[in-house]
Scaffold this motif. Sequence first.
Motif, PDB file in Angstrom:
ATOM      1  N   CYS A 149      69.090  35.893 -43.002  1.00  0.00           N
ATOM      2  CA  CYS A 149      67.653  35.589 -43.014  1.00  0.00           C
ATOM      3  C   CYS A 149      66.894  36.623 -43.848  1.00  0.00           C
ATOM      4  CB  CYS A 149      67.077  35.607 -41.600  1.00  0.00           C
ATOM      5  SG  CYS A 149      67.687  34.301 -40.521  1.00  0.00           S
ATOM      6  N   LEU A 150      65.777  36.194 -44.413  1.00  0.00           N
ATOM      7  CA  LEU A 150      64.914  37.124 -45.146  1.00  0.00           C
ATOM      8  C   LEU A 150      64.508  38.297 -44.267  1.00  0.00           C
ATOM      9  CD1 LEU A 150      63.124  37.843 -47.596  1.00  0.00           C
ATOM     10  CD2 LEU A 150      61.347  36.369 -46.614  1.00  0.00           C
ATOM     11  N   GLU A 151      64.235  38.041 -43.000  1.00  0.00           N
ATOM     12  CA  GLU A 151      63.803  39.097 -42.084  1.00  0.00           C
ATOM     13  C   GLU A 151      64.873  40.180 -41.934  1.00  0.00           C
ATOM     14  OE1 GLU A 151      62.724  38.944 -37.444  1.00  0.00           O
ATOM     15  OE2 GLU A 151      61.243  37.978 -38.740  1.00  0.00           O
ATOM     16  N   ALA A 152      66.132  39.826 -42.118  1.00  0.00           N
ATOM     17  CA  ALA A 152      67.206  40.805 -42.007  1.00  0.00           C
ATOM     18  C   ALA A 152      67.223  41.769 -43.183  1.00  0.00           C
ATOM     19  CB  ALA A 152      68.557  40.087 -41.911  1.00  0.00           C
ATOM     20  N   TYR A 153      66.426  41.481 -44.221  1.00  0.00           N
ATOM     21  CA  TYR A 153      66.362  42.347 -45.406  1.00  0.00           C
ATOM     22  C   TYR A 153      64.955  42.869 -45.672  1.00  0.00           C
ATOM     23  CZ  TYR A 153      70.999  40.508 -46.357  1.00  0.00           C
ATOM     24  OH  TYR A 153      72.333  40.169 -46.254  1.00  0.00           O
ATOM     25  N   ALA A 154      63.938  42.122 -45.280  1.00  0.00           N
ATOM     26  CA  ALA A 154      62.572  42.480 -45.665  1.00  0.00           C
ATOM     27  C   ALA A 154      61.717  42.975 -44.506  1.00  0.00           C
ATOM     28  CB  ALA A 154      61.887  41.286 -46.329  1.00  0.00           C
ATOM     29  N   GLY A 155      62.130  42.788 -43.260  1.00  0.00           N
ATOM     30  CA  GLY A 155      61.341  43.283 -42.141  1.00  0.00           C
ATOM     31  C   GLY A 155      61.466  44.794 -41.996  1.00  0.00           C
ATOM     32  N   ALA A 156      60.453  45.425 -41.406  1.00  0.00           N
ATOM     33  CA  ALA A 156      60.463  46.879 -41.255  1.00  0.00           C
ATOM     34  C   ALA A 156      61.630  47.346 -40.391  1.00  0.00           C
ATOM     35  CB  ALA A 156      59.141  47.340 -40.641  1.00  0.00           C
ATOM     36  N   GLU A 157      61.982  46.574 -39.372  1.00  0.00           N
ATOM     37  CA  GLU A 157      63.101  46.973 -38.507  1.00  0.00           C
ATOM     38  C   GLU A 157      64.396  47.053 -39.297  1.00  0.00           C
ATOM     39  OE1 GLU A 157      65.453  44.671 -35.060  1.00  0.00           O
ATOM     40  OE2 GLU A 157      63.421  45.268 -34.449  1.00  0.00           O
ATOM     41  N   SER A 158      64.669  46.034 -40.119  1.00  0.00           N
ATOM     42  CA  SER A 158      65.905  46.041 -40.907  1.00  0.00           C
ATOM     43  C   SER A 158      65.828  47.071 -42.030  1.00  0.00           C
ATOM     44  CB  SER A 158      66.166  44.652 -41.495  1.00  0.00           C
ATOM     45  OG  SER A 158      65.172  44.314 -42.438  1.00  0.00           O
ATOM     46  N   LEU A 159      64.631  47.295 -42.570  1.00  0.00           N
ATOM     47  CA  LEU A 159      64.464  48.286 -43.627  1.00  0.00           C
ATOM     48  C   LEU A 159      64.866  49.672 -43.116  1.00  0.00           C
ATOM     49  CD1 LEU A 159      61.337  48.231 -45.914  1.00  0.00           C
ATOM     50  CD2 LEU A 159      62.318  50.384 -45.201  1.00  0.00           C
ATOM     51  N   LEU A 160      64.404  50.022 -41.926  1.00  0.00           N
ATOM     52  CA  LEU A 160      64.760  51.320 -41.345  1.00  0.00           C
ATOM     53  C   LEU A 160      66.240  51.383 -40.983  1.00  0.00           C
ATOM     54  CD1 LEU A 160      61.603  51.674 -39.078  1.00  0.00           C
ATOM     55  CD2 LEU A 160      62.173  53.124 -41.039  1.00  0.00           C
ATOM     56  N   GLU A 161      66.787  50.273 -40.515  1.00  0.00           N
ATOM     57  CA  GLU A 161      68.210  50.232 -40.174  1.00  0.00           C
ATOM     58  C   GLU A 161      69.078  50.430 -41.415  1.00  0.00           C
ATOM     59  OE1 GLU A 161      71.436  47.044 -38.359  1.00  0.00           O
ATOM     60  OE2 GLU A 161      69.305  46.795 -37.910  1.00  0.00           O
ATOM     61  N   ARG A 162      68.698  49.819 -42.525  1.00  0.00           N
ATOM     62  CA  ARG A 162      69.467  49.974 -43.764  1.00  0.00           C
ATOM     63  C   ARG A 162      69.363  51.402 -44.297  1.00  0.00           C
ATOM     64  NH1 ARG A 162      66.161  46.020 -46.334  1.00  0.00           N
ATOM     65  NH2 ARG A 162      66.984  46.657 -48.358  1.00  0.00           N
ATOM     66  N   TRP A 163      68.197  52.015 -44.148  1.00  0.00           N
ATOM     67  CA  TRP A 163      68.052  53.417 -44.552  1.00  0.00           C
ATOM     68  C   TRP A 163      68.970  54.301 -43.725  1.00  0.00           C
ATOM     69  CZ3 TRP A 163      63.701  57.186 -42.868  1.00  0.00           C
ATOM     70  CH2 TRP A 163      63.775  58.372 -43.620  1.00  0.00           C
ATOM     71  N   ARG A 164      69.056  54.027 -42.424  1.00  0.00           N
ATOM     72  CA  ARG A 164      69.933  54.797 -41.540  1.00  0.00           C
ATOM     73  C   ARG A 164      71.392  54.608 -41.947  1.00  0.00           C
ATOM     74  NH1 ARG A 164      68.204  52.575 -37.375  1.00  0.00           N
ATOM     75  NH2 ARG A 164      66.434  53.933 -36.966  1.00  0.00           N
ATOM     76  N   GLU A 165      71.769  53.390 -42.290  1.00  0.00           N
ATOM     77  CA  GLU A 165      73.149  53.115 -42.713  1.00  0.00           C
ATOM     78  C   GLU A 165      73.514  53.850 -44.003  1.00  0.00           C
ATOM     79  OE1 GLU A 165      73.250  48.909 -43.061  1.00  0.00           O
ATOM     80  OE2 GLU A 165      73.269  48.543 -40.895  1.00  0.00           O
ATOM     81  N   GLU A 166      72.507  54.092 -44.850  1.00  0.00           N
ATOM     82  CA  GLU A 166      72.743  54.781 -46.126  1.00  0.00           C
ATOM     83  C   GLU A 166      72.628  56.296 -46.008  1.00  0.00           C
ATOM     84  OE1 GLU A 166      73.796  53.366 -48.895  1.00  0.00           O
ATOM     85  OE2 GLU A 166      73.824  51.426 -47.860  1.00  0.00           O
ATOM     86  N   GLY A 167      72.538  56.792 -44.782  1.00  0.00           N
ATOM     87  CA  GLY A 167      72.484  58.239 -44.576  1.00  0.00           C
ATOM     88  C   GLY A 167      71.099  58.786 -44.321  1.00  0.00           C
ATOM     89  N   GLY A 168      70.102  57.939 -44.266  1.00  0.00           N
ATOM     90  CA  GLY A 168      68.750  58.404 -43.993  1.00  0.00           C
ATOM     91  C   GLY A 168      68.590  58.844 -42.553  1.00  0.00           C
ATOM     92  N   ARG A 169      67.548  59.614 -42.297  1.00  0.00           N
ATOM     93  CA  ARG A 169      67.331  60.152 -40.959  1.00  0.00           C
ATOM     94  C   ARG A 169      65.908  59.871 -40.478  1.00  0.00           C
ATOM     95  NH1 ARG A 169      70.241  66.139 -41.219  1.00  0.00           N
ATOM     96  NH2 ARG A 169      72.362  65.382 -41.661  1.00  0.00           N
ATOM     97  N   PRO A 170      65.665  58.662 -40.004  1.00  0.00           N
ATOM     98  CA  PRO A 170      64.356  58.385 -39.420  1.00  0.00           C
ATOM     99  C   PRO A 170      64.120  59.291 -38.215  1.00  0.00           C
ATOM    100  CG  PRO A 170      65.604  56.358 -39.754  1.00  0.00           C
ATOM    101  CD  PRO A 170      66.544  57.490 -39.962  1.00  0.00           C
ATOM    102  N   PRO A 171      62.888  59.725 -37.970  1.00  0.00           N
ATOM    103  CA  PRO A 171      62.629  60.586 -36.809  1.00  0.00           C
ATOM    104  C   PRO A 171      63.009  59.884 -35.511  1.00  0.00           C
ATOM    105  CG  PRO A 171      60.579  59.788 -37.783  1.00  0.00           C
ATOM    106  CD  PRO A 171      61.662  59.431 -38.730  1.00  0.00           C
ATOM    107  N   ALA A 172      63.614  60.640 -34.611  1.00  0.00           N
ATOM    108  CA  ALA A 172      64.070  60.065 -33.346  1.00  0.00           C
ATOM    109  C   ALA A 172      62.900  59.920 -32.374  1.00  0.00           C
ATOM    110  CB  ALA A 172      65.149  60.956 -32.741  1.00  0.00           C
ATOM    111  N   ASP A 173      63.048  58.980 -31.450  1.00  0.00           N
ATOM    112  CA  ASP A 173      62.086  58.774 -30.364  1.00  0.00           C
ATOM    113  C   ASP A 173      60.669  58.523 -30.871  1.00  0.00           C
ATOM    114  OD1 ASP A 173      64.144  59.219 -28.486  1.00  0.00           O
ATOM    115  OD2 ASP A 173      63.840  61.390 -28.636  1.00  0.00           O
ATOM    116  N   THR A 174      60.552  57.729 -31.927  1.00  0.00           N
ATOM    117  CA  THR A 174      59.235  57.337 -32.443  1.00  0.00           C
ATOM    118  C   THR A 174      59.208  55.828 -32.613  1.00  0.00           C
ATOM    119  OG1 THR A 174      59.927  57.610 -34.749  1.00  0.00           O
ATOM    120  CG2 THR A 174      58.902  59.515 -33.676  1.00  0.00           C
ATOM    121  N   ASP A 175      58.023  55.284 -32.759  1.00  0.00           N
ATOM    122  CA  ASP A 175      57.923  53.845 -32.989  1.00  0.00           C
ATOM    123  C   ASP A 175      58.170  53.539 -34.464  1.00  0.00           C
ATOM    124  OD1 ASP A 175      55.512  54.307 -34.431  1.00  0.00           O
ATOM    125  OD2 ASP A 175      54.326  54.098 -32.611  1.00  0.00           O
ATOM    126  N   GLU A 176      58.252  52.252 -34.778  1.00  0.00           N
ATOM    127  CA  GLU A 176      58.590  51.843 -36.144  1.00  0.00           C
ATOM    128  C   GLU A 176      57.533  52.253 -37.161  1.00  0.00           C
ATOM    129  OE1 GLU A 176      59.361  47.671 -36.049  1.00  0.00           O
ATOM    130  OE2 GLU A 176      61.341  47.890 -35.146  1.00  0.00           O
TER     131      GLU A 176
END
Length: 372
Positions: free
Chosen positions: A208-235
């Motif tokens: 689905c488009l949402e699996a690539y373009a939504g903010a939730e999937s965007l942050l998940e893909r960044w995490r998969e690529e080695g990114g480090r979103p701040p823990a215990d925060t909202d989207e």
Amino acid sequence: LVEEAGSVDSDGGRPRTLLRVASGSGHMIGVDVGETRVRIELFDLTLTELARAERPLGQRRYDVDVVVGHIRDGVAEVTETAGVDPGRLLGVGIGVPGIVEHTPDRGAVVHGQTIGWDAVPLEELLRTGSRFPDTVRWFIDNGARTLGQAEMWFGGGRGARNAVVVLFGSGVGACLVTPEVEHGRAVEWGHLTVRVRGRRCRCGALGCLEAYAGAESLLERWREEGGRPPADTDEETALTAMLAAAYPADGSTADPAALAVLEETAEYLGAGLSDLINLFQPERILIGGWAGLQLGAGFLPAVRRHAAAYALRHPAEQVTIDLGRLGPDAVTVGAAILPLADFFARGGRRPETAPEGPAPAWRAVLEERAPR
């Protein structure tokens, strides 16, 4: 509903009296059931905000009982804060994620597959135990449609006959407005398949488009690529951190993973917009929602470029793609428009309450004689 607002001298004949809407003659409540919070706002008849309340959703963000409780408490709070008699409300409008089915027996029922809501009788739940009288009407619709309603009435869609308003948040959705659907229709654009056997979406399907373009999937893909979103925060906070990593304000080296994911997201979003362009040939596409507003104008050139590359040339040349103009409150404004539009459609008349007791004899005689 109207009051005098002065007069204008005439070149000949009587002077003209100016009229304006009497702001205190009606009140509406708009509710946005969002990804991180429930926002409730009280408006007068000119859609001036009088009071607001926000309830964070936390870890149990889509628990039905939690959401219903937040809405009930929030609408009671804003009316008490502004000193408005609940019985004088024109109605409460609510924008929710998912497909809204209007049933004759249970009112509005929400089918929110991505948030785990399976035929939730939201209107019935809100009426049960509500502190408002039964005369107060509840208007529940998809959040993308309420966003579209607001932008078409007061924002970037004014004057357009054909437009698409995109809601870009944790997921993505859209509202289609045409002469045939003048009040807008929510379309599940986020669940358009953009990649066969692709990433699994929140709805359970693949690609689905949402699996690539939504903010939730965007942050998940960044995490998969080695990114480090701040823990215990909202989207919203995590996306702000991702944007800061990709486009550092201090001139330091950009995070290549964050930059690559954002660039890929722009292409997926542009490709998704090209489908809307080819299918509906709109004059305008407006991008709203908290994630769309955060990504902002800097993100738009890439989205426009990819949309033009994937779309048919003629409809692509006729459309403009811009950000919505109403900011983060657009969904609540659009939700408040739902009871306001209903009020206007009834000629500015409030719903009549059914009289208690048996109907008078003359009414029964008239009903018997009425043609069928």
